[in-house]
Every structure is written in structure tokens, then in C-alpha cells.
Scaffold this active site. Structure first.
Site, PDB file in Angstrom:
ATOM      1  N   ASP A  69      49.709 -27.579   7.699  1.00  0.00           N
ATOM      2  CA  ASP A  69      48.238 -27.655   7.374  1.00  0.00           C
ATOM      3  C   ASP A  69      47.760 -29.147   7.572  1.00  0.00           C
ATOM      4  OD1 ASP A  69      45.684 -27.866   6.007  1.00  0.00           O
ATOM      5  OD2 ASP A  69      46.247 -26.409   4.464  1.00  0.00           O
ATOM      6  N   VAL A  70      46.819 -29.318   8.417  1.00  0.00           N
ATOM      7  CA  VAL A  70      46.454 -30.798   8.783  1.00  0.00           C
ATOM      8  C   VAL A  70      45.938 -31.603   7.594  1.00  0.00           C
ATOM      9  CG1 VAL A  70      46.404 -30.738  11.092  1.00  0.00           C
ATOM     10  CG2 VAL A  70      44.404 -29.944   9.643  1.00  0.00           C
ATOM     11  N   ASN A  96      44.228 -31.954  17.160  1.00  0.00           N
ATOM     12  CA  ASN A  96      43.343 -30.899  17.607  1.00  0.00           C
ATOM     13  C   ASN A  96      42.742 -30.041  16.879  1.00  0.00           C
ATOM     14  OD1 ASN A  96      42.494 -29.218  19.865  1.00  0.00           O
ATOM     15  ND2 ASN A  96      43.770 -27.811  18.561  1.00  0.00           N
ATOM     16  N   TYR A 165      28.987 -30.820  11.544  1.00  0.00           N
ATOM     17  CA  TYR A 165      30.295 -30.991  12.374  1.00  0.00           C
ATOM     18  C   TYR A 165      29.947 -32.073  13.356  1.00  0.00           C
ATOM     19  CZ  TYR A 165      32.682 -29.321  16.572  1.00  0.00           C
ATOM     20  OH  TYR A 165      33.681 -29.435  17.593  1.00  0.00           O
ATOM     21  N   ILE A 200      33.141 -25.094  24.979  1.00  0.00           N
ATOM     22  CA  ILE A 200      34.587 -24.517  25.835  1.00  0.00           C
ATOM     23  C   ILE A 200      34.612 -23.161  25.097  1.00  0.00           C
ATOM     24  CG2 ILE A 200      36.932 -24.837  26.083  1.00  0.00           C
ATOM     25  CD1 ILE A 200      35.256 -27.377  26.827  1.00  0.00           C
ATOM     26  N   THR A 202      36.146 -20.709  23.664  1.00  0.00           N
ATOM     27  CA  THR A 202      37.247 -20.226  22.582  1.00  0.00           C
ATOM     28  C   THR A 202      36.452 -19.403  21.451  1.00  0.00           C
ATOM     29  OG1 THR A 202      36.763 -22.290  21.368  1.00  0.00           O
ATOM     30  CG2 THR A 202      38.493 -22.432  23.361  1.00  0.00           C
TER      31      THR A 202
HETATM   32  N1  LIG Z   1      35.469 -24.900  21.626  1.00  0.00           N
HETATM   33  C1  LIG Z   1      34.554 -26.030  21.629  1.00  0.00           C
HETATM   34  O1  LIG Z   1      33.381 -25.696  22.274  1.00  0.00           O
HETATM   35  C2  LIG Z   1      34.859 -27.253  21.215  1.00  0.00           C
HETATM   36  C3  LIG Z   1      33.923 -28.442  21.591  1.00  0.00           C
HETATM   37  C4  LIG Z   1      34.272 -29.411  21.260  1.00  0.00           C
HETATM   38  C5  LIG Z   1      35.328 -29.986  20.502  1.00  0.00           C
HETATM   39  N2  LIG Z   1      36.287 -28.912  20.116  1.00  0.00           N
HETATM   40  C6  LIG Z   1      37.436 -29.269  19.122  1.00  0.00           C
HETATM   41  O2  LIG Z   1      38.614 -28.985  19.648  1.00  0.00           O
HETATM   42  C7  LIG Z   1      39.342 -28.618  18.638  1.00  0.00           C
HETATM   43  C8  LIG Z   1      40.024 -27.161  18.881  1.00  0.00           C
HETATM   44  O3  LIG Z   1      38.886 -26.236  19.068  1.00  0.00           O
HETATM   45  P1  LIG Z   1      39.058 -24.687  19.521  1.00  0.00           P
HETATM   46  O4  LIG Z   1      37.664 -24.421  20.317  1.00  0.00           O
HETATM   47  O5  LIG Z   1      40.188 -24.559  20.458  1.00  0.00           O
HETATM   48  O6  LIG Z   1      39.137 -24.164  18.104  1.00  0.00           O
HETATM   49  P2  LIG Z   1      39.886 -22.711  17.470  1.00  0.00           P
HETATM   50  O7  LIG Z   1      39.026 -22.295  16.303  1.00  0.00           O
HETATM   51  O8  LIG Z   1      39.752 -21.873  18.865  1.00  0.00           O
HETATM   52  O9  LIG Z   1      41.261 -23.085  17.157  1.00  0.00           O
HETATM   53  C9  LIG Z   1      41.409 -24.025  16.166  1.00  0.00           C
HETATM   54  C10 LIG Z   1      42.896 -23.969  15.661  1.00  0.00           C
HETATM   55  O10 LIG Z   1      42.932 -24.998  14.546  1.00  0.00           O
HETATM   56  C11 LIG Z   1      43.554 -24.284  13.641  1.00  0.00           C
HETATM   57  N3  LIG Z   1      43.257 -24.820  11.983  1.00  0.00           N
HETATM   58  C12 LIG Z   1      42.239 -24.798  11.331  1.00  0.00           C
HETATM   59  N4  LIG Z   1      42.389 -25.426  10.428  1.00  0.00           N
HETATM   60  C13 LIG Z   1      43.723 -25.718  10.224  1.00  0.00           C
HETATM   61  C14 LIG Z   1      44.288 -26.797   9.271  1.00  0.00           C
HETATM   62  N5  LIG Z   1      43.737 -26.998   8.197  1.00  0.00           N
HETATM   63  N6  LIG Z   1      45.443 -26.993   9.525  1.00  0.00           N
HETATM   64  C15 LIG Z   1      46.032 -26.590  10.854  1.00  0.00           C
HETATM   65  N7  LIG Z   1      45.407 -26.001  11.901  1.00  0.00           N
HETATM   66  C16 LIG Z   1      44.104 -25.454  11.516  1.00  0.00           C
HETATM   67  C17 LIG Z   1      43.359 -22.559  13.536  1.00  0.00           C
HETATM   68  O11 LIG Z   1      44.112 -21.816  12.837  1.00  0.00           O
HETATM   69  C18 LIG Z   1      43.178 -22.472  15.137  1.00  0.00           C
HETATM   70  O12 LIG Z   1      44.515 -21.916  15.667  1.00  0.00           O
HETATM   71  C19 LIG Z   1      38.751 -28.669  17.444  1.00  0.00           C
HETATM   72  O13 LIG Z   1      38.849 -29.978  16.811  1.00  0.00           O
HETATM   73  C20 LIG Z   1      37.012 -28.527  17.903  1.00  0.00           C
HETATM   74  O14 LIG Z   1      36.332 -29.182  16.983  1.00  0.00           O
HETATM   75  C21 LIG Z   1      35.976 -27.493  20.562  1.00  0.00           C
END
Ligand SMILES: NC(=O)c1ccc[n+]([C@@H]2O[C@H](COP(=O)([O-])OP(=O)(O)OC[C@H]3O[C@@H](n4cnc5c(N)ncnc54)[C@H](O)[C@@H]3O)[C@@H](O)[C@H]2O)c1
Length: 273
Positions: A69-70, A96, A165, A200, A202
Site C-alpha cells: 500500500d503506497v 505509478n 486530482y 489513457i 484504463t
Molecule cells: N488513465 C489515465 O487516463 C491517466 C492519465 C494520466 C495519469 N494517470 C496516472 O497513471 C497512474 C496509473 O493510472 P491507471 O489509469 O493505470 O489507473 P488504474 O485505476 O487502472 O490502476 C491503478 C492501480 O493502482 C492501485 N492502487 C490504488 N491505490 C493504491 C494504494 N494505496 N497502494 C497501492 N496500489 C494502489 C490499484 O489497485 C490499481 O491496480 C495513476 O497515477 C494515474 O493518476 C492516468
């Protein structure tokens, strides 16, 4: 092997990816392993990390899963002990893991702000502190390294529904630059850079599209995606996880050995427009 290509490889390196159970983190973990790194996949969803690690190992790559847990200092400390036993090395940290909380600012609560600050900023501080304490000269591992922080285009420009955010992602950008300069000045051999994805595809990307509907910008998610692609993203498409993994690979590898404190947008030209 072709020498020009090998500088982009991660052979002999050990990489830790937070939030590796899904989305961008999973794609980066797979890309790092395929590039030759031994990869520690970490997440609160450890079962998914174990499944992905097993798959990578079956394919002949090297991977291990751990629950992290980060937001937990104890989990970060426990990670270093596991790394010591496993490889006695640590070269790359991808900070990440993150969460998205949207909504109009006037409807956001202090509790939401505290929560998102903890998961999106405090986590990056904890991860960075843990890594640099291990990577700097004469430390536990002492080989230097590369830290990559997931920020967002929302950390650079304003987007409706993204106030709290985006504020966390702006803080990640700033933490990146300050730590990059500090570690370079003190000769730690630890580079720090931030990645700024556009939208992205996801689970989080879907959440952000839904939020545009919820706050009343567009009537449905299809129109949200169409608006982004037609009017806001010059390349005319949303991003995918491989787009981000490719950029992360560059920052993780020695191909970026003179790159620190950089904010790398991977957004189909969104921020340039
Ligand atoms: N998807 C987008 O459009 C996008 C755009 C810009 C930035 N980002 C950033 O990229 C990163 C990944 O995003 P994503 O789209 O893959 O998200 P996602 O929600 O698909 O995956 C996030 C992962 O982080 C894990 N997580 C959440 N809280 C946690 C914690 N306390 N400890 C450990 N793990 C934890 C979740 O279990 C999940 O596996 C994030 O930091 C997000 O802000 C995403």
C-alpha cells in the site's frame, strides 16, 4: 546485440512498479520485464500481481509480487527487505499507483482532498525517500537509479472536474523537479522524471470520461471521447497503456542517462495545442 538498441534495455536492472495490478502499471511492469529487468510488481491487489508475475515467469522473464500500500511507510520498509533477499539490488522505481476523484470543486469535500493527497502525493514522497535511501552511494544497494513519477496532463493544464486530482498531479510534477535537482547536486546518481499521460484507456480513464458526463460537460461517455479526439487531441485518438510503457522504458533505461527533472507529456499533442 545491436549496441544502439541495447542502451534502451534493462538487462541486469531491478525495477519496482507500484500499482502494477492493472492499467498503466501492469503495462509498464510487463515492458520492463520484457526489456530484461527483474521486476517487483506491487499493489494493494496482490492477487493480480501474483497472477501477472507468474505469467511473466512462465514466459521466461523475471518477476515477483508483493503487497504494497503506497501510503504505508511500513510497507515501503518491508519492500526493501524483500528486495535485499531477492536480488540485493534496486535500479528503477515507477511511482505509478494513484486514484482519481473528480467532481466540481464546489462539491468536493475536505475528506476527499485528504484521501487523494495521501494516495497520490504522500505515496510518491514515501516511495522516493525509500528508494533514494537505498540507491545513493554507500547505501544498501548504492548503484544509483531512475525514479519515474506518474503525474498527468492535469498537473500541467486545467480540466473541468479535475481540481483536486490535478492539484495532486501538479504536486507530483514539483516534487519530481525538486528531488531531481537535489539528488543531482548531491551526487546521488539518482535521476527523477515525471510522465504526464493524456487520457489513457484504463479503468481510471473510463472514470474520468464518466466524470465529464456527471458534471454536465457532455451527455454520455461516447460524446466525451469524441470531443477529446476531435477537438482536443491533435493526434485524434486516446492513449493506450503501451504508449505510456514505451515512455517509461526510455526514462528507466540508460538511454535517458542525461535526463533528470523532465516532465514528459505523452498525450497525442494535447498540451502543445
Ligand atoms: N488513465 C489515465 O487516463 C491517466 C492519465 C494520466 C495519469 N494517470 C496516472 O497513471 C497512474 C496509473 O493510472 P491507471 O489509469 O493505470 O489507473 P488504474 O485505476 O487502472 O490502476 C491503478 C492501480 O493502482 C492501485 N492502487 C490504488 N491505490 C493504491 C494504494 N494505496 N497502494 C497501492 N496500489 C494502489 C490499484 O489497485 C490499481 O491496480 C495513476 O497515477 C494515474 O493518476 C492516468
Amino acid at each position: 546485440m545491436n549496441k544502439t538498441l541495447s542502451v534502451f534495455g534493462l538487462e541486469g536492472k531491478v525495477a519496482v512498479v507500484s500499482g502494477a495490478a492493472a492499467g498503466i502499471g501492469e503495462a509498464c511492469a510487463r515492458a520492463f520485464a520484457q526489456a530484461g529487468a527483474a521486476v517487483m510488481l506491487s499493489d494493494i491487489d496482490v492477487a493480480a500481481c501474483e497472477r501477472i508475475a507468474a505469467e511473466l515467469n512462465e514466459q521466461g522473464f523475471e518477476a515477483k509480487a508483493i503487497r504494497l500500500d503506497v501510503t504505508s511507510e511500513a510497507d515501503w520498509q518491508a519492500l526493501t527487505v524483500v528486495l535485499q533477499d531477492w536480488k540485493n539490488r534496486w535500479d528503477v522505481l515507477l511511482n505509478n499507483a494513484g486514484i482519481y476523484i473528480g467532481g466540481l470543486l464546489e462539491n468536493n469535500s475536505s475528506a476527499q482532498v485528504s484521501k487523494i493527497n495521501q494516495v497520490n502525493i504522500e505515496s510518491v514522497f514515501l516511495g522516493t525517500r525509500t528508494a533514494v535511501e537505498c540507491m545513493k552511494p554507500n547505501a544498501m544497494f548504492g548503484h544509483g537509479g531512475s525514479i519515474i513519477n506518474l503525474s498527468s496532463i492535469a498537473g500541467l493544464v486545467g480540466v473541468p472536474g479535475h481540481s483536486i486530482y490535478g492539484a495532486t498531479k501538479g504536486a507530483v510534477r514539483s516534487l519530481t523537479k525538486h528531488s531531481a535537482v537535489e539528488f543531482a547536486k548531491f551526487g546521488y546518481g539518482v535521476r527523477v522524471n515525471s510522465l504526464h499521460p493524456g487520457l489513457i484507456e484504463t479503468a481510471m480513464g473510463d472514470q474520468a470520461l464518466q466524470d465529464f458526463v456527471d458534471i454536465g460537460v457532455v451527455p454520455n461517455v461516447d460524446e466525451a471521447a469524441t470531443l477529446l479526439k476531435s477537438a482536443m487531441i491533435p493526434m485524434g485518438r486516446l492513449g493506450n497503456v503501451q504508449d505510456i510503457a514505451n515512455a517509461a522504458l526510455f526514462l528507466a533505461s540508460d538511454a535517458s542517462s542525461y535526463v533528470t527533472g523532465v516532465e514528459l507529456t505523452v498525450d497525442g499533442g494535447f498540451c502543445a495545442a
